[in-house]
Enzyme design. Sequence first.
Site, PDB file in Angstrom:
ATOM      1  N   SER A   1       0.849  -1.198   0.000  1.00 34.21           N
ATOM      2  CA  SER A   1       0.000   0.000   0.000  1.00 34.21           C
ATOM      3  C   SER A   1       0.887   1.252   0.000  1.00 34.21           C
ATOM      4  O   SER A   1       0.656   2.196   0.743  1.00 34.21           O
ATOM      5  CB  SER A   1      -0.927  -0.005   1.209  1.00 34.21           C
ATOM      6  OG  SER A   1      -0.157   0.021   2.370  1.00 34.21           O
ATOM      7  N   GLY A   2       1.896   1.215  -0.831  1.00 33.63           N
ATOM      8  CA  GLY A   2       2.760   2.386  -0.978  1.00 33.63           C
ATOM      9  C   GLY A   2       2.183   3.332  -2.018  1.00 33.63           C
ATOM     10  O   GLY A   2       0.973   3.361  -2.253  1.00 33.63           O
TER      11      GLY A   2
ATOM     12  N   VAL B   1       3.349 -11.012   2.962  1.00 34.65           N
ATOM     13  CA  VAL B   1       3.249 -12.084   1.976  1.00 34.65           C
ATOM     14  C   VAL B   1       4.631 -12.694   1.777  1.00 34.65           C
ATOM     15  O   VAL B   1       5.609 -11.981   1.519  1.00 34.65           O
ATOM     16  CB  VAL B   1       2.682 -11.557   0.635  1.00 34.65           C
ATOM     17  CG1 VAL B   1       2.620 -12.676  -0.392  1.00 34.65           C
ATOM     18  CG2 VAL B   1       1.312 -10.935   0.860  1.00 34.65           C
TER      19      VAL B   1
ATOM     20  N   GLU C   1      20.346  15.092   1.474  1.00 31.11           N
ATOM     21  CA  GLU C   1      19.365  15.722   2.367  1.00 31.11           C
ATOM     22  C   GLU C   1      19.708  15.454   3.834  1.00 31.11           C
ATOM     23  O   GLU C   1      19.628  16.348   4.688  1.00 31.11           O
ATOM     24  CB  GLU C   1      17.956  15.239   2.012  1.00 31.11           C
ATOM     25  CG  GLU C   1      17.509  15.825   0.681  1.00 31.11           C
ATOM     26  CD  GLU C   1      16.244  15.218   0.070  1.00 31.11           C
ATOM     27  OE1 GLU C   1      15.844  15.695  -0.992  1.00 31.11           O
ATOM     28  OE2 GLU C   1      15.672  14.284   0.640  1.00 31.11           O
TER      29      GLU C   1
ATOM     30  N   ALA D   1       8.671   8.288  -6.448  1.00 31.68           N
ATOM     31  CA  ALA D   1       7.245   8.167  -6.149  1.00 31.68           C
ATOM     32  C   ALA D   1       6.324   8.412  -7.357  1.00 31.68           C
ATOM     33  O   ALA D   1       5.336   7.684  -7.538  1.00 31.68           O
ATOM     34  CB  ALA D   1       6.897   9.136  -5.020  1.00 31.68           C
TER      35      ALA D   1
HETATM   36  C1  FAD Z   1      14.679   7.782   2.242  1.00 32.21           C
HETATM   37  C2  FAD Z   1      13.949   7.868   0.943  1.00 32.21           C
HETATM   38  C3  FAD Z   1      13.766   9.098   0.330  1.00 32.21           C
HETATM   39  C4  FAD Z   1      13.082   9.198  -0.873  1.00 32.21           C
HETATM   40  N1  FAD Z   1      12.905  10.442  -1.432  1.00 32.21           N
HETATM   41  C5  FAD Z   1      12.156  10.551  -2.549  1.00 32.21           C
HETATM   42  C6  FAD Z   1      11.864  11.830  -3.091  1.00 32.21           C
HETATM   43  O1  FAD Z   1      12.312  12.858  -2.570  1.00 32.21           O
HETATM   44  N2  FAD Z   1      11.080  11.903  -4.202  1.00 32.21           N
HETATM   45  C7  FAD Z   1      10.564  10.772  -4.788  1.00 32.21           C
HETATM   46  O2  FAD Z   1       9.823  10.883  -5.761  1.00 32.21           O
HETATM   47  N3  FAD Z   1      10.838   9.556  -4.302  1.00 32.21           N
HETATM   48  C8  FAD Z   1      11.617   9.402  -3.205  1.00 32.21           C
HETATM   49  N4  FAD Z   1      11.878   8.170  -2.691  1.00 32.21           N
HETATM   50  C9  FAD Z   1      11.445   6.982  -3.434  1.00 32.21           C
HETATM   51  C10 FAD Z   1       9.969   6.688  -3.246  1.00 32.21           C
HETATM   52  O3  FAD Z   1       9.653   6.672  -1.880  1.00 32.21           O
HETATM   53  C11 FAD Z   1       9.681   5.329  -3.879  1.00 32.21           C
HETATM   54  O4  FAD Z   1      10.028   5.397  -5.241  1.00 32.21           O
HETATM   55  C12 FAD Z   1       8.208   4.982  -3.760  1.00 32.21           C
HETATM   56  O5  FAD Z   1       7.893   4.775  -2.408  1.00 32.21           O
HETATM   57  C13 FAD Z   1       7.892   3.724  -4.564  1.00 32.21           C
HETATM   58  O6  FAD Z   1       6.538   3.440  -4.433  1.00 32.21           O
HETATM   59  P1  FAD Z   1       6.040   1.939  -4.463  1.00 32.21           P
HETATM   60  O7  FAD Z   1       4.555   1.989  -4.437  1.00 32.21           O
HETATM   61  O8  FAD Z   1       6.692   1.186  -5.554  1.00 32.21           O
HETATM   62  O9  FAD Z   1       6.595   1.281  -3.117  1.00 32.21           O
HETATM   63  P2  FAD Z   1       6.494   1.780  -1.609  1.00 32.21           P
HETATM   64  O10 FAD Z   1       5.936   3.116  -1.495  1.00 32.21           O
HETATM   65  O11 FAD Z   1       7.822   1.494  -1.003  1.00 32.21           O
HETATM   66  O12 FAD Z   1       5.443   0.750  -0.985  1.00 32.21           O
HETATM   67  C14 FAD Z   1       5.681  -0.622  -0.894  1.00 32.21           C
HETATM   68  C15 FAD Z   1       4.738  -1.198   0.138  1.00 32.21           C
HETATM   69  O13 FAD Z   1       4.797  -2.624   0.050  1.00 32.21           O
HETATM   70  C16 FAD Z   1       4.782  -3.176   1.350  1.00 32.21           C
HETATM   71  N5  FAD Z   1       5.396  -4.510   1.259  1.00 32.21           N
HETATM   72  C17 FAD Z   1       6.624  -4.800   0.777  1.00 32.21           C
HETATM   73  N6  FAD Z   1       6.823  -6.134   0.805  1.00 32.21           N
HETATM   74  C18 FAD Z   1       5.704  -6.692   1.318  1.00 32.21           C
HETATM   75  C19 FAD Z   1       5.306  -8.031   1.582  1.00 32.21           C
HETATM   76  N7  FAD Z   1       6.110  -9.055   1.333  1.00 32.21           N
HETATM   77  N8  FAD Z   1       4.088  -8.239   2.121  1.00 32.21           N
HETATM   78  C20 FAD Z   1       3.264  -7.192   2.397  1.00 32.21           C
HETATM   79  N9  FAD Z   1       3.585  -5.902   2.151  1.00 32.21           N
HETATM   80  C21 FAD Z   1       4.779  -5.660   1.610  1.00 32.21           C
HETATM   81  C22 FAD Z   1       5.573  -2.175   2.185  1.00 32.21           C
HETATM   82  O14 FAD Z   1       5.247  -2.269   3.551  1.00 32.21           O
HETATM   83  C23 FAD Z   1       5.118  -0.857   1.573  1.00 32.21           C
HETATM   84  O15 FAD Z   1       4.005  -0.307   2.235  1.00 32.21           O
HETATM   85  C24 FAD Z   1      12.568   8.034  -1.487  1.00 32.21           C
HETATM   86  C25 FAD Z   1      12.740   6.796  -0.868  1.00 32.21           C
HETATM   87  C26 FAD Z   1      13.427   6.714   0.339  1.00 32.21           C
HETATM   88  C27 FAD Z   1      13.595   5.371   1.002  1.00 32.21           C
END
Ligand code: FAD
Length: 413
Positions: A16-17, A83, A174, A315
């Site tokens: 739920s990212g 999972v 940062e 993101a």
């Molecule tokens: C420190 C940091 C700073 C960042 N700064 C920026 C920025 O300034 N600008 C920007 O655009 N991006 C930034 N990012 C990157 C951005 O956060 C990611 O690209 C974005 O979160 C990706 O989205 P997503 O939906 O793919 O995954 P996520 O948002 O990471 O969500 C993944 C979700 O899956 C869940 N999950 C994972 N594995 C399992 C499993 N096996 N079972 C159940 N749940 C699971 C996790 O708990 C999580 O909630 C940053 C990242 C970090 C770590």
Amino acid sequence: MNIPNTNLKRVVIIGSGFGGLQVAYKLNRKFFQIVLIDKNNYHTFQPLLYQVATFGLEPDSIAKSIRTILNNYYNFFFRLAKVNFIDLKTQIIFSNMGELYYDYLILATGSKTNFFGKKNIEKFALPMKTLEEALNLRNCILQRFESALYETNYKKQCLLMNFVIVGGGPTGVELAGSLAEFKSSIFPKDYPELDNKKIKIHLIQATKRLLDGMSESSSKKALKYLKNMGVNVWLNNPVKDYDGKILSTNKGKLKSINVIWTAGVKGALIKGLKKKYLANNRIQVDCFNKVKGEKNLFAIGDVAVMKPNGHPMIALPAMKQGIHLAKNFNRFFSKKQLIPFNYHNKITMAIIGRNKAVCDIFFLKISGFFAWLIWMSIHLIKIVGFRNKLLTLINWGTQYINYNKSIRLIINY
Ligand SMILES: Cc1cc2nc3c(=O)[nH]c(=O)nc-3n(C[C@H](O)[C@H](O)[C@H](O)COP(=O)(O)OP(=O)(O)OC[C@H]3O[C@@H](n4cnc5c(N)ncnc54)[C@H](O)[C@@H]3O)c2cc1C
């Protein structure tokens, strides 16, 4: 997992990212039963994790409970579970809380810290990828200063206050900037007994410039800002090993018990996926986010890499892929043609400190106060939930006026 069986096709979303939430928002619940699974019961706004680690924001300003975000959604189920395995043949996922059949599976599991196979670094360095890790880092930094007060040996005291950040991407930059501001503006007030000159902040980057994903001029500007703020920047200096006390790099050794690892991420894969579509720990997908050779498996966001080159692990593409995939699902079930995903990264930015940021917008390269304002505004808009936006705004406002970051609590959980 105790989900009712209905006539509707079941779409299971893992994660739920940024991406997973958007799919859940946009899927037409008349067509599908939606099950969202996450190992946390909250969504984390990761871009501001560093502010939690450096006393600028409370953890609950950058996290929001999934149930609060998606309550009152009919035909929607959230399950808190990790999972562990996907059986692609039987279409069943296995979690620590039981198993579940899916008609369609969307993987939105994001990424995890990449230690590049260096076991010692994984054991001893401090990562900052989750809310727990950011809080742990906050505790650790503050605890070091408290311990330094008891230390009478000069060298040992310096060692406690020697911070090394590995990774000169936006997160490392940062974090380094924020620590440098703490050193100059807050530390002297909180710890008048300690000499702030003993605090050393090192930023180590493997390649020849900071902020590799940004323009050359933004990278130079960020370097200049950090140097002026007293950060020791080491370029072209890959890290080789770390034993908890000594960090070995190409250019020599650094003594530190505070090594913070922000040098990279890799896809958060789940067991059961086939090797043939995995590339560098990410799942290869086509322009519809479908995994090749699997008729009902999709991947979005950080964990997915769209052919031919993939998108940056940030993101916005994750969110856009989530929205786009949901629209294509809805179109498919309305017998409309699917639309390929198309995205070009137009904005990249990093904040270094008060009134200091760098921003690449199309061909424009902005730095200083205006870039800082753009960074603040965009991040504020993107935070999930009105309350969190307000909390963040209040914190930022008071910090700006007072030159202070007030969340300096050591909470061992
Ligand atoms: C420190 C940091 C700073 C960042 N700064 C920026 C920025 O300034 N600008 C920007 O655009 N991006 C930034 N990012 C990157 C951005 O956060 C990611 O690209 C974005 O979160 C990706 O989205 P997503 O939906 O793919 O995954 P996520 O948002 O990471 O969500 C993944 C979700 O899956 C869940 N999950 C994972 N594995 C399992 C499993 N096996 N079972 C159940 N749940 C699971 C996790 O708990 C999580 O909630 C940053 C990242 C970090 C770590």
